[in-house]
Design a protein around this motif. Sequence first.
Motif, PDB file in Angstrom:
ATOM      1  N   ASP A  32       0.864  -1.185   0.000  1.00 23.75           N
ATOM      2  CA  ASP A  32       0.000   0.000   0.000  1.00 23.75           C
ATOM      3  C   ASP A  32       0.900   1.234   0.000  1.00 23.75           C
ATOM      4  N   SER A  38      11.128   5.179   0.725  1.00 26.38           N
ATOM      5  CA  SER A  38      11.802   4.992  -0.567  1.00 26.38           C
ATOM      6  C   SER A  38      11.285   5.972  -1.612  1.00 26.38           C
ATOM      7  N   LEU A  44      20.711   9.131  -2.521  1.00 29.75           N
ATOM      8  CA  LEU A  44      22.175   9.203  -2.615  1.00 29.75           C
ATOM      9  C   LEU A  44      22.815   7.872  -2.252  1.00 29.75           C
ATOM     10  N   PHE A 164      -2.016  -4.948   3.991  1.00 34.98           N
ATOM     11  CA  PHE A 164      -1.992  -6.361   4.387  1.00 34.98           C
ATOM     12  C   PHE A 164      -2.911  -6.571   5.590  1.00 34.98           C
ATOM     13  N   GLY A 311      17.600   2.039   7.655  1.00 36.09           N
ATOM     14  CA  GLY A 311      17.978   3.359   8.178  1.00 36.09           C
ATOM     15  C   GLY A 311      18.027   4.413   7.098  1.00 36.09           C
ATOM     16  N   VAL A 315      19.544   2.624  -0.270  1.00 33.83           N
ATOM     17  CA  VAL A 315      19.986   2.426  -1.653  1.00 33.83           C
ATOM     18  C   VAL A 315      21.135   1.415  -1.708  1.00 33.83           C
TER      19      VAL A 315
HETATM   20  C1  LIG Z   1      13.756  12.220   3.737  1.00 33.33           C
HETATM   21  C2  LIG Z   1      14.528  10.947   3.505  1.00 33.33           C
HETATM   22  C3  LIG Z   1      15.695  10.982   2.762  1.00 33.33           C
HETATM   23  C4  LIG Z   1      16.419   9.805   2.538  1.00 33.33           C
HETATM   24  N1  LIG Z   1      17.527   9.871   1.752  1.00 33.33           N
HETATM   25  C5  LIG Z   1      18.214   8.726   1.481  1.00 33.33           C
HETATM   26  C6  LIG Z   1      19.340   8.753   0.612  1.00 33.33           C
HETATM   27  O1  LIG Z   1      19.728   9.809   0.087  1.00 33.33           O
HETATM   28  N2  LIG Z   1      19.999   7.578   0.371  1.00 33.33           N
HETATM   29  C7  LIG Z   1      19.586   6.380   0.929  1.00 33.33           C
HETATM   30  O2  LIG Z   1      20.206   5.338   0.685  1.00 33.33           O
HETATM   31  N3  LIG Z   1      18.511   6.339   1.764  1.00 33.33           N
HETATM   32  C8  LIG Z   1      17.824   7.475   2.047  1.00 33.33           C
HETATM   33  N4  LIG Z   1      16.747   7.437   2.882  1.00 33.33           N
HETATM   34  C9  LIG Z   1      16.437   6.167   3.563  1.00 33.33           C
HETATM   35  C10 LIG Z   1      15.694   5.207   2.653  1.00 33.33           C
HETATM   36  O3  LIG Z   1      14.597   5.891   2.153  1.00 33.33           O
HETATM   37  C11 LIG Z   1      15.280   3.958   3.444  1.00 33.33           C
HETATM   38  O4  LIG Z   1      16.407   3.307   3.961  1.00 33.33           O
HETATM   39  C12 LIG Z   1      14.533   2.965   2.546  1.00 33.33           C
HETATM   40  O5  LIG Z   1      13.667   3.646   1.702  1.00 33.33           O
HETATM   41  C13 LIG Z   1      13.762   1.933   3.338  1.00 33.33           C
HETATM   42  O6  LIG Z   1      13.119   1.098   2.421  1.00 33.33           O
HETATM   43  P1  LIG Z   1      12.016   0.055   2.878  1.00 33.33           P
HETATM   44  O7  LIG Z   1      11.576  -0.650   1.656  1.00 33.33           O
HETATM   45  O8  LIG Z   1      12.520  -0.743   4.022  1.00 33.33           O
HETATM   46  O9  LIG Z   1      10.820   0.944   3.487  1.00 33.33           O
HETATM   47  P2  LIG Z   1       9.727   1.847   2.759  1.00 33.33           P
HETATM   48  O10 LIG Z   1      10.304   2.624   1.680  1.00 33.33           O
HETATM   49  O11 LIG Z   1       9.027   2.581   3.849  1.00 33.33           O
HETATM   50  O12 LIG Z   1       8.744   0.814   2.083  1.00 33.33           O
HETATM   51  C14 LIG Z   1       7.862   0.014   2.814  1.00 33.33           C
HETATM   52  C15 LIG Z   1       6.715  -0.384   1.903  1.00 33.33           C
HETATM   53  O13 LIG Z   1       5.845  -1.280   2.605  1.00 33.33           O
HETATM   54  C16 LIG Z   1       4.504  -0.814   2.493  1.00 33.33           C
HETATM   55  N5  LIG Z   1       3.749  -1.223   3.672  1.00 33.33           N
HETATM   56  C17 LIG Z   1       3.992  -0.909   4.968  1.00 33.33           C
HETATM   57  N6  LIG Z   1       3.065  -1.484   5.766  1.00 33.33           N
HETATM   58  C18 LIG Z   1       2.217  -2.177   4.941  1.00 33.33           C
HETATM   59  C19 LIG Z   1       1.068  -2.964   5.153  1.00 33.33           C
HETATM   60  N7  LIG Z   1       0.575  -3.212   6.383  1.00 33.33           N
HETATM   61  N8  LIG Z   1       0.441  -3.494   4.073  1.00 33.33           N
HETATM   62  C20 LIG Z   1       0.911  -3.297   2.821  1.00 33.33           C
HETATM   63  N9  LIG Z   1       2.030  -2.559   2.566  1.00 33.33           N
HETATM   64  C21 LIG Z   1       2.659  -2.004   3.616  1.00 33.33           C
HETATM   65  C22 LIG Z   1       4.667   0.702   2.403  1.00 33.33           C
HETATM   66  O14 LIG Z   1       3.534   1.364   1.968  1.00 33.33           O
HETATM   67  C23 LIG Z   1       5.863   0.806   1.465  1.00 33.33           C
HETATM   68  O15 LIG Z   1       5.469   0.633   0.141  1.00 33.33           O
HETATM   69  C24 LIG Z   1      15.978   8.581   3.102  1.00 33.33           C
HETATM   70  C25 LIG Z   1      14.797   8.558   3.840  1.00 33.33           C
HETATM   71  C26 LIG Z   1      14.070   9.716   4.034  1.00 33.33           C
HETATM   72  C27 LIG Z   1      12.785   9.658   4.810  1.00 33.33           C
END
Ligand SMILES: Cc1cc2nc3c(=O)[nH]c(=O)nc-3n(C[C@H](O)[C@H](O)[C@H](O)COP(=O)(O)OP(=O)(O)OC[C@H]3O[C@@H](n4cnc5c(N)ncnc54)[C@H](O)[C@@H]3O)c2cc1C
Length: 351
Positions: A32, A38, A44, A164, A311, A315
């Motif tokens: 969702d 992300s 970066l 979910f 964290g 990327v």
């Molecule tokens: C402002 C900002 C700047 C950043 N800049 C950088 C950068 O320059 N370089 C870098 O490497 N990292 C950066 N990051 C960190 C990076 O964004 C994260 O480490 C990474 O995006 C985490 O990915 P993820 O898939 O674990 O989580 P998320 O991107 O949060 O993805 C989780 C997914 O699961 C879905 N989800 C959650 N719960 C449910 C549910 N119950 N049912 C269905 N779907 C669900 C969400 O909707 C989403 O689609 C930054 C973060 C932020 C906030």
Amino acid sequence: MVDYIVVGLGLAGISFCEVLEENGKTFKVITDGSQQASQVAGGLYNPVILKRFTMAWKAKMQLQGAKPFYQKLEQKLGVTLDYELPVLRKFASIEEQNLWFEASDRPDLDYFLSTKIIPNNNPSINAPHGFGEVKHTGRIDTRALIRSYKSYLKNSGAFVEETFDFDALSISSDTVSYKDIIAKKLVFATGFGLKQNPYFGYLPLNGTKGELLIIHAPDYKENNVIKSSVFTIPMENDRYLVGATYKWQDKTNQPTEESKNELLRKLSTFLQCDFEVVDHVAGIRPTVVDRRPLVGRHPEHQNLYVLNGFGSRGVMIGPYASKQLFDFIEKQSELDPEMDIQRFTKKYYSN
Ligand SMILES: Cc1cc2nc3c(=O)[nH]c(=O)nc-3n(C[C@H](O)[C@H](O)[C@H](O)COP(=O)(O)OP(=O)(O)OC[C@H]3O[C@@H](n4cnc5c(N)ncnc54)[C@H](O)[C@@H]3O)c2cc1C
């Protein structure tokens, strides 16, 4: 029957799907829009911690895996994702220049830190002490990645857009079923959404909110990433990302006036040209108490897995952690103990 259900389609979910495809596994993704780290990330990839001039955790090795990973995705999806850009770290003083030179002699850092001082020749920047250049860095367009990956999955019938529903999950010893999907295994890659997860909610995910501005600055004319009290990252059409903030209390995805003002104040310490704010975004970084990812198998349910805790470095960590998890599940390899959730098993039983 599919091999895997993957919940979440951020950097974690996408990188795990890629390992699955590479290894000929079938899967469905359920996701969702409740978390957006992300989606809003600066994207970066930079292995050096620019506050202290030290290497980030296992960063050189992660970068070596990440580059071909995103190149392959570019070919598969037919989009540009990887923009190679040097990072210029603004020096605040002569002392900082000296610290940089010391650091650039250390093993690993010597590969990334240029030993030349780059003088400032951009009239829009105030930087009397010049810059140090970090090499082999760049930006992944994470927004384009998610958009293209979603439509790729939609076309292959592997995409389900919904929150979910844990009540619809049943787990047996060798399969999991969710509504009409039966799978051998399920991987939760839900970022900060893990907090609501009845199986993995015991894991110590803190969450750190980050906000970014997008500015339009036609006179800035800067092709490098500039790192001062904030980053400016060039995008297309004279637009730049400006960020980011770090907040530990607010866990919402709403942009705030307070953070916008903080970013503008920091930006004004070095940017001297006119600009307009054209967008303002926020998300929660999945940060962990001990600053290491959360990867592994549930203590009791053998077919439930977690991929999380990237964290502020999703990327670079995504491709590395995903491959580790896949090899652990399918090839019985040992997980890197620093990210294995086994380190929190006591916490699970004490809960
Ligand atoms: C402002 C900002 C700047 C950043 N800049 C950088 C950068 O320059 N370089 C870098 O490497 N990292 C950066 N990051 C960190 C990076 O964004 C994260 O480490 C990474 O995006 C985490 O990915 P993820 O898939 O674990 O989580 P998320 O991107 O949060 O993805 C989780 C997914 O699961 C879905 N989800 C959650 N719960 C449910 C549910 N119950 N049912 C269905 N779907 C669900 C969400 O909707 C989403 O689609 C930054 C973060 C932020 C906030």
